[in-house]
Enzyme design. Sequence first.
Site, short mmCIF file in Angstrom:
data_model
loop_
_atom_site.label_atom_id
_atom_site.label_comp_id
_atom_site.label_asym_id
_atom_site.label_seq_id
_atom_site.Cartn_x
_atom_site.Cartn_y
_atom_site.Cartn_z
N ARG A 143 36.22 33.48 33.59
CA ARG A 143 37.37 34.34 33.87
C ARG A 143 37.83 34.12 35.30
NH1 ARG A 143 40.08 39.06 32.58
NH2 ARG A 143 39.08 39.18 30.55
N GLY A 144 39.15 34.12 35.49
CA GLY A 144 39.75 34.07 36.81
C GLY A 144 40.76 35.19 36.93
N LYS A 145 41.50 35.22 38.04
CA LYS A 145 42.46 36.30 38.25
C LYS A 145 43.63 36.23 37.29
CE LYS A 145 44.65 38.84 42.02
NZ LYS A 145 43.82 40.02 41.80
N PHE A 146 43.99 35.00 36.88
CA PHE A 146 45.16 34.83 36.02
C PHE A 146 44.83 34.11 34.72
CE2 PHE A 146 46.82 34.88 40.40
CZ PHE A 146 47.53 36.07 40.33
N ALA A 147 43.56 33.92 34.41
CA ALA A 147 43.19 33.20 33.19
C ALA A 147 41.82 33.63 32.71
CB ALA A 147 43.21 31.69 33.44
N VAL A 162 38.78 32.27 29.65
CA VAL A 162 38.39 31.27 28.66
C VAL A 162 37.44 31.91 27.66
CG1 VAL A 162 37.36 29.01 28.25
CG2 VAL A 162 38.60 29.43 30.38
N LYS A 196 41.74 28.63 26.51
CA LYS A 196 42.06 29.03 27.87
C LYS A 196 43.38 29.79 27.87
CE LYS A 196 42.68 27.03 32.52
NZ LYS A 196 42.61 25.78 33.31
N ASP A 228 39.92 19.61 42.95
CA ASP A 228 38.95 20.71 42.85
C ASP A 228 37.70 20.26 42.12
OD1 ASP A 228 38.13 23.28 43.48
OD2 ASP A 228 38.93 24.16 41.64
#
Length: 415
Positions: free
Chosen positions: A61-65, A67, A82, A179
């Site tokens: 999990r991220g701030k805008f996504a 999985v 995703k 990255d």
Amino acid sequence: MIPECPRAGDSRSRSRFPRTPAAEPSPGRAASGLLSEITTTINSEPFTDHYTILPGKELGRGKFAVVRKCVEKCTGHEYAAKFMRKRRKGQDCRMEIIHEIAVLELSTVSSRVVNLHQVYEMASEMVLVLEFAAGGEIFNQCVADREEDAFSEDDVKRLMRQILEGVSFLHQNNIVHLDLKPQNILLTSSSPLGDIKIVDFGLSRMVCSHQELREIMGTPEYVAPEILNYEPISIATDMWSIGVLAYVMLTGISPFLGENKQETFLNISQLSVSYTEEELQQLDQTALSFIQMLLRKQPQDRATAEQCLKHPWLQSSESKESQTAEKTLTVEEQEPPGMTSSPETPGSMSTAEEKEERPMTEELIVMAAYTLGQCRQSSTSEKDALAAEQKAISKRFKFEEPFSALQEVPGEFIY
């Protein structure tokens, strides 16, 4: 631009960079380095009509996504879905998602890059249905507490060859990943140790000779000096990250990590890296030369992916495997009929650790989350290891989230 400050004190100085506001994108710059054409059909029907999202913890999990693991109803095959928001901080970011799709399309012929299966688009988000890598992140082995769960040097050589093959393919197509880190490299299986899949191309960019690309993006521990200095990005920028990655995979230590982002950036800009760590001294000495030919401040001085693949450190294990195969064949030819060799049982690997969402903080010209944690211990006694960790906490790492000066980007997911 992050200025280079004079070094104060020892190689792990706590000198801080001056605080500066987040950089604002100039008109038209947001599209720089982004691909805009795709051939994949974007499905508009509800995602859940064709896929079942499996219950349980998210893959990331991220701030805008986010999985999630899912199963295709018509085939029963497992995938990683995703889910990505199209608007982030009030800005339309659909173009960035299209770029990621385009990079995945371009990489279809590479077995070292995660495969894109389908794309769905809803009112507020898009879903990329990706190949599911059951082995999880190589990060889990990099920070394994037990020595038997960590990568062996031969494991690192094999995986590094595969990583370089994937990066070489991207570079031949003028794509810079930007990255590369253990969280963005997955394994097809954990036991036995599978092959690698490079994932997460949200920060990737297309570079070309006639136009300079300058971006402040990446994960603090892995970014190259030219990114911090706001100098042009090139395929050599990835090669710095490969050098850091090799160091981490071999030792479990993050070579430039300081007690805060400013110290980390200072360590990078001053090329403050130790080659005297106990973990490094136990390795084949050609491993040191491999890392050293990548951790060079000037991009033009770094080895390319193709040159790395020809390095003696990566060639040595191939020759050993060849010699072992020849000896085994000779022994088998000499054995009496009926005698067979027992196959070796592959060692088990550690399971993936559950991730938690980290808050994003604004500092200098970056947006990043910054946390510390325990990584693989050395072979010293428990008391000595604890004391060493307290004295050298700057070398310990747990997870870093990527940052971007132009937009806040998701980074705590593995796809």
